[in-house]
Design a protein around this motif. Sequence first.
Motif, short mmCIF file in Angstrom:
data_model
loop_
_atom_site.label_atom_id
_atom_site.label_comp_id
_atom_site.label_asym_id
_atom_site.label_seq_id
_atom_site.Cartn_x
_atom_site.Cartn_y
_atom_site.Cartn_z
N HIS A 159 0.83 -1.21 0.00
CA HIS A 159 0.00 0.00 0.00
C HIS A 159 0.86 1.26 0.00
O HIS A 159 0.56 2.23 -0.70
CB HIS A 159 -0.95 0.01 1.20
CG HIS A 159 -1.72 1.28 1.32
ND1 HIS A 159 -2.74 1.61 0.46
CD2 HIS A 159 -1.59 2.33 2.18
CE1 HIS A 159 -3.21 2.81 0.78
NE2 HIS A 159 -2.53 3.26 1.83
N GLN A 160 1.96 1.25 0.76
CA GLN A 160 2.84 2.41 0.81
C GLN A 160 3.50 2.67 -0.54
O GLN A 160 3.58 3.81 -0.99
CB GLN A 160 3.87 2.22 1.91
CG GLN A 160 3.24 2.26 3.30
CD GLN A 160 4.19 1.80 4.40
OE1 GLN A 160 5.10 1.01 4.17
NE2 GLN A 160 3.94 2.28 5.61
N PHE A 161 3.95 1.61 -1.21
CA PHE A 161 4.53 1.77 -2.54
C PHE A 161 3.46 2.26 -3.52
O PHE A 161 3.73 3.13 -4.35
CB PHE A 161 5.12 0.45 -3.03
CG PHE A 161 6.54 0.21 -2.58
CD1 PHE A 161 7.61 0.57 -3.39
CD2 PHE A 161 6.81 -0.39 -1.37
CE1 PHE A 161 8.92 0.34 -2.99
CE2 PHE A 161 8.11 -0.61 -0.95
CZ PHE A 161 9.17 -0.26 -1.76
N ALA A 162 2.25 1.71 -3.43
CA ALA A 162 1.17 2.10 -4.33
C ALA A 162 0.77 3.56 -4.11
O ALA A 162 0.51 4.29 -5.08
CB ALA A 162 -0.03 1.18 -4.13
N LYS A 163 0.74 3.98 -2.87
CA LYS A 163 0.41 5.38 -2.56
C LYS A 163 1.45 6.31 -3.17
O LYS A 163 1.11 7.34 -3.77
CB LYS A 163 0.32 5.58 -1.05
CG LYS A 163 -0.08 6.97 -0.64
CD LYS A 163 -0.22 7.08 0.87
CE LYS A 163 -0.61 8.50 1.26
NZ LYS A 163 -0.73 8.65 2.71
N VAL A 182 6.89 4.86 -13.00
CA VAL A 182 7.60 4.72 -11.73
C VAL A 182 8.53 3.51 -11.80
O VAL A 182 8.33 2.60 -12.62
CB VAL A 182 6.64 4.55 -10.52
CG1 VAL A 182 5.85 5.82 -10.26
CG2 VAL A 182 5.74 3.34 -10.69
N GLN A 183 9.53 3.54 -10.94
CA GLN A 183 10.43 2.40 -10.82
C GLN A 183 10.48 1.97 -9.36
O GLN A 183 10.68 2.80 -8.47
CB GLN A 183 11.84 2.75 -11.30
CG GLN A 183 12.78 1.55 -11.24
CD GLN A 183 14.18 1.91 -11.71
OE1 GLN A 183 14.84 2.74 -11.11
NE2 GLN A 183 14.60 1.27 -12.80
N ILE A 184 10.31 0.69 -9.15
CA ILE A 184 10.44 0.09 -7.81
C ILE A 184 11.90 -0.30 -7.65
O ILE A 184 12.43 -1.05 -8.47
CB ILE A 184 9.50 -1.13 -7.69
CG1 ILE A 184 8.04 -0.70 -7.86
CG2 ILE A 184 9.73 -1.85 -6.36
CD1 ILE A 184 7.08 -1.84 -8.12
N ALA A 235 1.79 -5.88 -7.74
CA ALA A 235 0.35 -6.06 -7.92
C ALA A 235 -0.43 -4.87 -7.36
O ALA A 235 -1.37 -4.37 -8.01
CB ALA A 235 -0.11 -7.35 -7.25
N GLU A 236 -0.05 -4.39 -6.19
CA GLU A 236 -0.76 -3.26 -5.57
C GLU A 236 -0.51 -1.96 -6.34
O GLU A 236 -1.43 -1.17 -6.53
CB GLU A 236 -0.32 -3.11 -4.12
CG GLU A 236 -1.08 -2.06 -3.35
CD GLU A 236 -2.49 -2.46 -2.98
OE1 GLU A 236 -3.30 -1.56 -2.67
OE2 GLU A 236 -2.81 -3.67 -2.98
N VAL A 237 0.72 -1.75 -6.77
CA VAL A 237 1.03 -0.56 -7.56
C VAL A 237 0.23 -0.59 -8.86
O VAL A 237 -0.40 0.41 -9.24
CB VAL A 237 2.54 -0.43 -7.82
CG1 VAL A 237 2.84 0.67 -8.86
CG2 VAL A 237 3.30 -0.15 -6.52
N ARG A 238 0.22 -1.73 -9.55
CA ARG A 238 -0.52 -1.84 -10.81
C ARG A 238 -2.00 -1.58 -10.59
O ARG A 238 -2.65 -0.86 -11.36
CB ARG A 238 -0.31 -3.23 -11.43
CG ARG A 238 -1.11 -3.47 -12.69
CD ARG A 238 -0.80 -2.50 -13.81
NE ARG A 238 0.53 -2.74 -14.34
CZ ARG A 238 1.27 -1.80 -14.91
NH1 ARG A 238 0.83 -0.58 -15.07
NH2 ARG A 238 2.48 -2.09 -15.35
N SER A 239 -2.55 -2.14 -9.54
CA SER A 239 -3.97 -1.95 -9.23
C SER A 239 -4.28 -0.47 -9.00
O SER A 239 -5.36 0.00 -9.36
CB SER A 239 -4.33 -2.77 -7.98
OG SER A 239 -5.65 -2.53 -7.59
N THR A 240 -3.34 0.24 -8.43
CA THR A 240 -3.54 1.65 -8.11
C THR A 240 -3.35 2.58 -9.29
O THR A 240 -4.14 3.50 -9.49
CB THR A 240 -2.59 2.06 -6.96
OG1 THR A 240 -2.87 1.24 -5.82
CG2 THR A 240 -2.74 3.52 -6.59
#
Length: 143
Positions: free
Chosen positions: A11-15, A28-30, A69-74
């Motif tokens: 969630h923090q990465f997605a935010k 973005v790059q993780i 997955a969370e980043v993509r969803s966001t």
Amino acid sequence: MSEQDIALLPHQFAKSAAIAKQAGFTGVQIHAGHGFLLSQFLSPLFNHRTDLYGGSVENRSRIIIEVIAEVRSTVGGTFPIGIKINCSDQLEGGLTQEDALEVISLLNTTSIDLIEISGGSYFPGAKSSSDSASNGRTSLIFQ
């Protein structure tokens, strides 16, 4: 980190990715290399967990897959997401080239758009696996 702390990471990465998108960034790059947090999950030198996030390469990659997955969803399906990972930690007992190839195979099952392969980590007191190499470089060979 407790499993509850780890559960907050996606969630923090997605935010952060959502904020970047809203600010006008075009992707973005993780960062999962160079000894930063996600890199430490991948590295058997630092990851001694015995839960779902430790042990096998698949388990050590689990949080990264969850973050993607969370980043993509966001951010949606058309916003580019890249990831930087090490081809090797270049530390004795760290992430090996074979491990990195396995991680790449796992990443290929996600919605990631770009994989940047880098290498190396610096940790005081950790012995470099490249100390005996002539040029200190590591090559990743794809088969």
